[in-house]
Design an enzyme around this catalytic site. Sequence first.
Site, PDB file in Angstrom:
ATOM      1  CG  HIS A 216      -1.805   1.170   1.293  1.00  0.00           C
ATOM      2  ND1 HIS A 216      -2.942   1.261   0.532  1.00  0.00           N
ATOM      3  CD2 HIS A 216      -1.731   2.335   1.996  1.00  0.00           C
ATOM      4  CE1 HIS A 216      -3.532   2.421   0.760  1.00  0.00           C
ATOM      5  NE2 HIS A 216      -2.818   3.095   1.651  1.00  0.00           N
TER       6      HIS A 216
ATOM      7  CD  GLU B  77     -10.616  -2.081   9.900  1.00  0.00           C
ATOM      8  OE1 GLU B  77     -10.519  -0.858  10.020  1.00  0.00           O
ATOM      9  OE2 GLU B  77     -10.454  -2.882  10.851  1.00  0.00           O
TER      10      GLU B  77
ATOM     11  CD  GLU C  75       4.513   1.221  -4.007  1.00  0.00           C
ATOM     12  OE1 GLU C  75       4.028   0.272  -4.648  1.00  0.00           O
ATOM     13  OE2 GLU C  75       3.991   2.356  -4.008  1.00  0.00           O
TER      14      GLU C  75
HETATM   15  C1  GRF Z   1       1.371   0.676  -6.252  1.00  0.00           C
HETATM   16  O1  GRF Z   1       1.554   2.008  -5.927  1.00  0.00           O
HETATM   17  C2  GRF Z   1       0.876  -0.091  -5.060  1.00  0.00           C
HETATM   18  O2  GRF Z   1       1.365   0.398  -3.852  1.00  0.00           O
HETATM   19  C3  GRF Z   1      -0.622   0.120  -5.135  1.00  0.00           C
HETATM   20  O3  GRF Z   1      -0.914   0.110  -6.499  1.00  0.00           O
HETATM   21  C4  GRF Z   1       0.228   0.487  -7.256  1.00  0.00           C
HETATM   22  C5  GRF Z   1       0.495  -0.628  -8.201  1.00  0.00           C
HETATM   23  O4  GRF Z   1       1.515  -0.332  -9.105  1.00  0.00           O
HETATM   24  N1  GRF Z   1      -1.298  -0.891  -4.366  1.00  0.00           N
HETATM   25  P1  GRF Z   1       2.136  -1.492  -9.987  1.00  0.00           P
HETATM   26  O5  GRF Z   1       0.970  -2.107 -10.793  1.00  0.00           O
HETATM   27  O6  GRF Z   1       2.776  -2.478  -9.081  1.00  0.00           O
HETATM   28  O7  GRF Z   1       3.110  -0.809 -10.893  1.00  0.00           O
END
Ligand code: GRF
Length: 198
Positions: free
Chosen positions: A112, A146, A177
Site C-alpha cells: 500500500h 478490513e 515499494e
Molecule cells: C502501487 O503504488 C501499489 O502500492 C498500489 O498500487 C500500485 C500498483 O503499481 N497498491 P504497480 O501495478 O505495481 O506498478
Amino acid sequence: MTPRVRTAILISGRGSNMSALITAAQRPDYPAAIALVLSDRLEAAGLGVARREGVAAEALDFRAFPDKPSFETAMNARLREADVELICLAGFMRVLSANFVARWKGRILNIHPSLLPDLRGLHTHERALAEGRKEHGCTVHQVVAELDAGPIVAQARVPVLPDDDSDTLAARVLEQEHRIYPQALEAAARAFLAGREL
Ligand code: GRF
C-alpha cells in the site's frame, strides 16, 4: 536447493511491483517461486510483462462473472489448482471479501502506498500533499477483512519535498515499494517454510 513457496501475484494494471517480485524470485536462493500471475482485467499490461519473463499469467475477467462471490470462487479454484501457498496483491484493485480472506488467513500480502495506519484507501499521494505531510512512504501488510488494516510486515519512508507533485512523490515511493516488497515476501516465505506465523 532452497525449497520454494509457491506464490501467486494478483494484479490489475501495469505490474511494476509484480516485476520486482518476479526478478527477486529469479535468485537461486530466494525462498518463493512465482507460480502464477492472475489479473481481474483482460487488459492489464502486467500480464504481458509476466509472460515475457516466462511466468504463467492469466486473466479472470471480473466483468464476465455475475457477482463478486462467483469471481472469488473461480479465483480460489485457480489458485488451488496451481498449488499456490502464498498470495501477493500488487496493484490489485478489488477488495477481497471476508470469506476469501478467511480461506487464505495469514497468507495474503499487500503493498500500500502510504505509511499505514495513515492514509488508508485511494489517492494516497494526493492526500499526503494536500495534508502538507513532510514524510510519506509505503507499507507491506498482511491482508485482513478490513481494508488496509492488517499487521505490518515492512515499511519504508521517503521525504515529501517542497516542489513535489503527486507524480514525483509517487515515483519516489514506488522505488521503495520495489525494494521492500521482495524483502517482505522473502520473510513471509521463510516463515511459511518454518511453519511460523509471520
Ligand atoms: C502501487 O503504488 C501499489 O502500492 C498500489 O498500487 C500500485 C500498483 O503499481 N497498491 P504497480 O501495478 O505495481 O506498478
